[in-house]
Design an enzyme around this catalytic site. Sequence first.
Site, PDB file in Angstrom:
ATOM      1  N   TYR A  10      31.011  72.986  35.649  1.00 56.75           N
ATOM      2  CA  TYR A  10      30.275  72.474  34.480  1.00 56.75           C
ATOM      3  C   TYR A  10      31.175  71.595  33.596  1.00 56.75           C
ATOM      4  O   TYR A  10      30.902  70.395  33.407  1.00 56.75           O
ATOM      5  CB  TYR A  10      29.708  73.667  33.712  1.00 56.75           C
ATOM      6  CG  TYR A  10      29.179  73.371  32.338  1.00 56.75           C
ATOM      7  CD1 TYR A  10      28.344  72.275  32.099  1.00 56.75           C
ATOM      8  CD2 TYR A  10      29.498  74.210  31.262  1.00 56.75           C
ATOM      9  CE1 TYR A  10      27.853  72.022  30.830  1.00 56.75           C
ATOM     10  CE2 TYR A  10      29.000  73.963  29.994  1.00 56.75           C
ATOM     11  CZ  TYR A  10      28.190  72.872  29.781  1.00 56.75           C
ATOM     12  OH  TYR A  10      27.710  72.618  28.523  1.00 56.75           O
ATOM     13  N   ASN A  31      37.091  74.683  45.062  1.00 57.50           N
ATOM     14  CA  ASN A  31      36.671  75.410  46.275  1.00 57.50           C
ATOM     15  C   ASN A  31      35.158  75.631  46.321  1.00 57.50           C
ATOM     16  O   ASN A  31      34.656  76.282  47.240  1.00 57.50           O
ATOM     17  CB  ASN A  31      37.437  76.732  46.416  1.00 57.50           C
ATOM     18  CG  ASN A  31      37.170  77.679  45.264  1.00 57.50           C
ATOM     19  OD1 ASN A  31      36.236  77.491  44.496  1.00 57.50           O
ATOM     20  ND2 ASN A  31      37.985  78.712  45.155  1.00 57.50           N
ATOM     21  N   LEU A  32      34.459  75.109  45.326  1.00 58.65           N
ATOM     22  CA  LEU A  32      32.987  75.138  45.265  1.00 58.65           C
ATOM     23  C   LEU A  32      32.411  76.565  45.245  1.00 58.65           C
ATOM     24  O   LEU A  32      31.270  76.772  45.642  1.00 58.65           O
ATOM     25  CB  LEU A  32      32.364  74.321  46.405  1.00 58.65           C
ATOM     26  CG  LEU A  32      32.720  72.832  46.434  1.00 58.65           C
ATOM     27  CD1 LEU A  32      32.013  72.120  47.601  1.00 58.65           C
ATOM     28  CD2 LEU A  32      32.340  72.142  45.122  1.00 58.65           C
ATOM     29  N   ASP A  50      41.573  75.599  47.403  1.00 59.53           N
ATOM     30  CA  ASP A  50      41.975  76.472  46.289  1.00 59.53           C
ATOM     31  C   ASP A  50      43.032  75.795  45.419  1.00 59.53           C
ATOM     32  O   ASP A  50      43.959  75.173  45.949  1.00 59.53           O
ATOM     33  CB  ASP A  50      42.533  77.786  46.840  1.00 59.53           C
ATOM     34  CG  ASP A  50      41.434  78.624  47.463  1.00 59.53           C
ATOM     35  OD1 ASP A  50      40.299  78.585  46.943  1.00 59.53           O
ATOM     36  OD2 ASP A  50      41.700  79.294  48.478  1.00 59.53           O
ATOM     37  N   PHE A  72      40.937  73.641  35.150  1.00 62.55           N
ATOM     38  CA  PHE A  72      39.667  74.296  34.785  1.00 62.55           C
ATOM     39  C   PHE A  72      39.315  75.433  35.743  1.00 62.55           C
ATOM     40  O   PHE A  72      38.520  76.304  35.399  1.00 62.55           O
ATOM     41  CB  PHE A  72      38.510  73.276  34.823  1.00 62.55           C
ATOM     42  CG  PHE A  72      38.654  72.157  33.845  1.00 62.55           C
ATOM     43  CD1 PHE A  72      38.213  72.308  32.536  1.00 62.55           C
ATOM     44  CD2 PHE A  72      39.232  70.949  34.210  1.00 62.55           C
ATOM     45  CE1 PHE A  72      38.351  71.273  31.618  1.00 62.55           C
ATOM     46  CE2 PHE A  72      39.381  69.920  33.300  1.00 62.55           C
ATOM     47  CZ  PHE A  72      38.943  70.082  32.006  1.00 62.55           C
ATOM     48  N   ALA A  74      38.658  78.563  37.613  1.00 65.08           N
ATOM     49  CA  ALA A  74      38.808  79.968  37.204  1.00 65.08           C
ATOM     50  C   ALA A  74      37.517  80.699  37.517  1.00 65.08           C
ATOM     51  O   ALA A  74      36.476  80.084  37.745  1.00 65.08           O
ATOM     52  CB  ALA A  74      39.087  80.064  35.694  1.00 65.08           C
ATOM     53  N   TYR A 140      38.832  89.167  31.855  1.00 63.29           N
ATOM     54  CA  TYR A 140      38.735  87.704  31.781  1.00 63.29           C
ATOM     55  C   TYR A 140      39.643  87.174  30.661  1.00 63.29           C
ATOM     56  O   TYR A 140      40.520  86.322  30.899  1.00 63.29           O
ATOM     57  CB  TYR A 140      37.275  87.286  31.546  1.00 63.29           C
ATOM     58  CG  TYR A 140      37.122  85.829  31.170  1.00 63.29           C
ATOM     59  CD1 TYR A 140      37.431  84.821  32.074  1.00 63.29           C
ATOM     60  CD2 TYR A 140      36.676  85.459  29.895  1.00 63.29           C
ATOM     61  CE1 TYR A 140      37.302  83.480  31.725  1.00 63.29           C
ATOM     62  CE2 TYR A 140      36.540  84.130  29.533  1.00 63.29           C
ATOM     63  CZ  TYR A 140      36.865  83.137  30.448  1.00 63.29           C
ATOM     64  OH  TYR A 140      36.743  81.816  30.085  1.00 63.29           O
ATOM     65  N   GLY A 286      31.179  95.530  23.227  1.00 68.01           N
ATOM     66  CA  GLY A 286      32.206  94.488  23.162  1.00 68.01           C
ATOM     67  C   GLY A 286      31.738  93.137  22.647  1.00 68.01           C
ATOM     68  O   GLY A 286      32.476  92.171  22.741  1.00 68.01           O
TER      69      GLY A 286
HETATM   70  N1  LIG Z   1      31.746  77.445  29.729  1.00 68.11           N
HETATM   71  C1  LIG Z   1      32.287  77.982  28.634  1.00 68.11           C
HETATM   72  O1  LIG Z   1      31.608  78.197  27.622  1.00 68.11           O
HETATM   73  C2  LIG Z   1      33.765  78.307  28.604  1.00 68.11           C
HETATM   74  C3  LIG Z   1      34.302  78.899  27.449  1.00 68.11           C
HETATM   75  C4  LIG Z   1      35.668  79.177  27.411  1.00 68.11           C
HETATM   76  C5  LIG Z   1      36.482  78.844  28.485  1.00 68.11           C
HETATM   77  N2  LIG Z   1      35.937  78.291  29.600  1.00 68.11           N
HETATM   78  C6  LIG Z   1      36.846  77.960  30.718  1.00 68.11           C
HETATM   79  O2  LIG Z   1      36.588  76.633  31.137  1.00 68.11           O
HETATM   80  C7  LIG Z   1      36.826  76.505  32.538  1.00 68.11           C
HETATM   81  C8  LIG Z   1      35.623  75.859  33.188  1.00 68.11           C
HETATM   82  O3  LIG Z   1      34.465  76.648  32.922  1.00 68.11           O
HETATM   83  P1  LIG Z   1      33.025  76.228  33.460  1.00 68.11           P
HETATM   84  O4  LIG Z   1      32.034  76.773  32.520  1.00 68.11           O
HETATM   85  O5  LIG Z   1      33.027  74.790  33.791  1.00 68.11           O
HETATM   86  O6  LIG Z   1      32.962  77.106  34.783  1.00 68.11           O
HETATM   87  P2  LIG Z   1      32.422  76.700  36.227  1.00 68.11           P
HETATM   88  O7  LIG Z   1      32.288  77.981  36.995  1.00 68.11           O
HETATM   89  O8  LIG Z   1      31.224  75.833  36.111  1.00 68.11           O
HETATM   90  O9  LIG Z   1      33.621  75.840  36.816  1.00 68.11           O
HETATM   91  C9  LIG Z   1      34.751  76.405  37.418  1.00 68.11           C
HETATM   92  C10 LIG Z   1      35.043  75.562  38.656  1.00 68.11           C
HETATM   93  O10 LIG Z   1      36.243  76.042  39.273  1.00 68.11           O
HETATM   94  C11 LIG Z   1      36.024  76.191  40.675  1.00 68.11           C
HETATM   95  N3  LIG Z   1      36.975  77.225  41.101  1.00 68.11           N
HETATM   96  C12 LIG Z   1      37.020  78.528  40.734  1.00 68.11           C
HETATM   97  N4  LIG Z   1      38.095  79.113  41.273  1.00 68.11           N
HETATM   98  C13 LIG Z   1      38.744  78.162  41.993  1.00 68.11           C
HETATM   99  C14 LIG Z   1      39.939  78.145  42.752  1.00 68.11           C
HETATM  100  N5  LIG Z   1      40.702  79.237  42.910  1.00 68.11           N
HETATM  101  N6  LIG Z   1      40.316  76.983  43.346  1.00 68.11           N
HETATM  102  C15 LIG Z   1      39.561  75.858  43.225  1.00 68.11           C
HETATM  103  N7  LIG Z   1      38.425  75.821  42.495  1.00 68.11           N
HETATM  104  C16 LIG Z   1      38.029  76.956  41.894  1.00 68.11           C
HETATM  105  C17 LIG Z   1      34.562  76.542  40.817  1.00 68.11           C
HETATM  106  O11 LIG Z   1      34.036  76.247  42.084  1.00 68.11           O
HETATM  107  C18 LIG Z   1      33.939  75.683  39.725  1.00 68.11           C
HETATM  108  O12 LIG Z   1      33.627  74.389  40.199  1.00 68.11           O
HETATM  109  C19 LIG Z   1      37.151  77.895  33.040  1.00 68.11           C
HETATM  110  O13 LIG Z   1      38.547  78.018  33.150  1.00 68.11           O
HETATM  111  C20 LIG Z   1      36.615  78.807  31.946  1.00 68.11           C
HETATM  112  O14 LIG Z   1      37.324  80.027  31.894  1.00 68.11           O
HETATM  113  C21 LIG Z   1      34.604  78.013  29.695  1.00 68.11           C
END
Ligand SMILES: NC(=O)c1ccc[n+]([C@@H]2O[C@H](COP(=O)([O-])OP(=O)(O)OC[C@H]3O[C@@H](n4cnc5c(N)ncnc54)[C@H](O)[C@@H]3O)[C@@H](O)[C@H]2O)c1
Length: 329
Positions: A10, A31-32, A50, A72, A74, A140, A286
């Site tokens: 996202y 890694n989708l 990864d 990003f 995670a 987390y 929590g």
């Molecule tokens: N969305 C929020 O409100 C929010 C708030 C605080 C922090 N975050 C942080 O922002 C980052 C992105 O969040 P998001 O909402 O876009 O999440 P998301 O799940 O949409 O995106 C994470 C992306 O990382 C990829 N991924 C996960 N593990 C992987 C790995 N080991 N190797 C390669 N790719 C991997 C997933 O396929 C995905 O495309 C994250 O680190 C999350 O912790 C998000």
Amino acid sequence: MILVTGGAGYIGSHVVRDLADRGYSVIVIDNLTTGHIEAVDKRAIFIRGDAGDPKLLDLIFKTYSIQAVMHFAASCLVGESVVHPLKYYQNNVVETVRLLQKMTEYQIKHFIFSSTCATYGIPNQSTIDEKLPTHPINPYGKSKLMIETMLNSISASADFNYIALRYFNVAGAHPSGEVGEDHDPETHLIPNILRHLQGKSSYIEIWGNDYATSDGTCIRDYIHVTDLSAGHILALEYLLKNQGRKTAEIFNLGNEHGVSVLEMIHLCEQVAGAKANVKIQPRRKGDPPQLVASSQKIRTVLGWAPRYDIISTIETAWNWHRKHPNGYN
Ligand SMILES: NC(=O)c1ccc[n+]([C@@H]2O[C@H](COP(=O)([O-])OP(=O)(O)OC[C@H]3O[C@@H](n4cnc5c(N)ncnc54)[C@H](O)[C@@H]3O)[C@@H](O)[C@H]2O)c1
């Protein structure tokens, strides 16, 4: 060339677009597991894999001249992290250690990290600045704080600079409506309300209406994903311009404006022109009553300022959901 891990997710997909718009060459590793190939801007090089895969990183770091890494990738579901903590320590901490090991080996010294307000835990003050002590209450948040701690140690021992951005609730979609939020399961409030208003669920749940807030429901701070992305570009440019000066910074990224769950439902109803069916549930363990950022530090140091208010944030999300009622599928 900028390496973006999680660039099919996202937030990452929005930042990749904005980087490409500003003329940066971008390579994405994802890694989708939760991301979507369709979300990756065509101007970026995409590699499925990864983020901590040493062989893949060797290949990338030998082939391309990487100026900075934006991390990003995670696992990001708070509830899942309580049930499966090792998944979070593995995917968030261990994978990041591997990535950082390769970065130090190839002397890539600029790192921008996606951290979270979950590092604060349940704060005893309603507006949160970076000086507040961190007491994360779930794996987390703990995994993200561990990475911040590692970054601090690395920067003290090596020529390594980082900016960790602690996001509050990220919301909205790209103004083009071409990329947006598509998680399964979806745990975020705005997409869940809007999907409900599209007839995709029979009710929307409110977890507790007896908090000490104006209407009894929890208050959160929603930042538009484009404003968040702008914070990343400013952070990147700050690192790239500050060659020779050590940077080890943590910045909150939030809109500094609290919206309650009930208010959010009413605002979404207003934007979508439909009425929600609300079900009150008991409080979830929590959930802090109120989480609102002070983003004063990033405003002052990087000159960041949000451009979207809450209505325009919901409007962009609604535009995305209307154009993509089944997400990327
Ligand atoms: N969305 C929020 O409100 C929010 C708030 C605080 C922090 N975050 C942080 O922002 C980052 C992105 O969040 P998001 O909402 O876009 O999440 P998301 O799940 O949409 O995106 C994470 C992306 O990382 C990829 N991924 C996960 N593990 C992987 C790995 N080991 N190797 C390669 N790719 C991997 C997933 O396929 C995905 O495309 C994250 O680190 C999350 O912790 C998000």
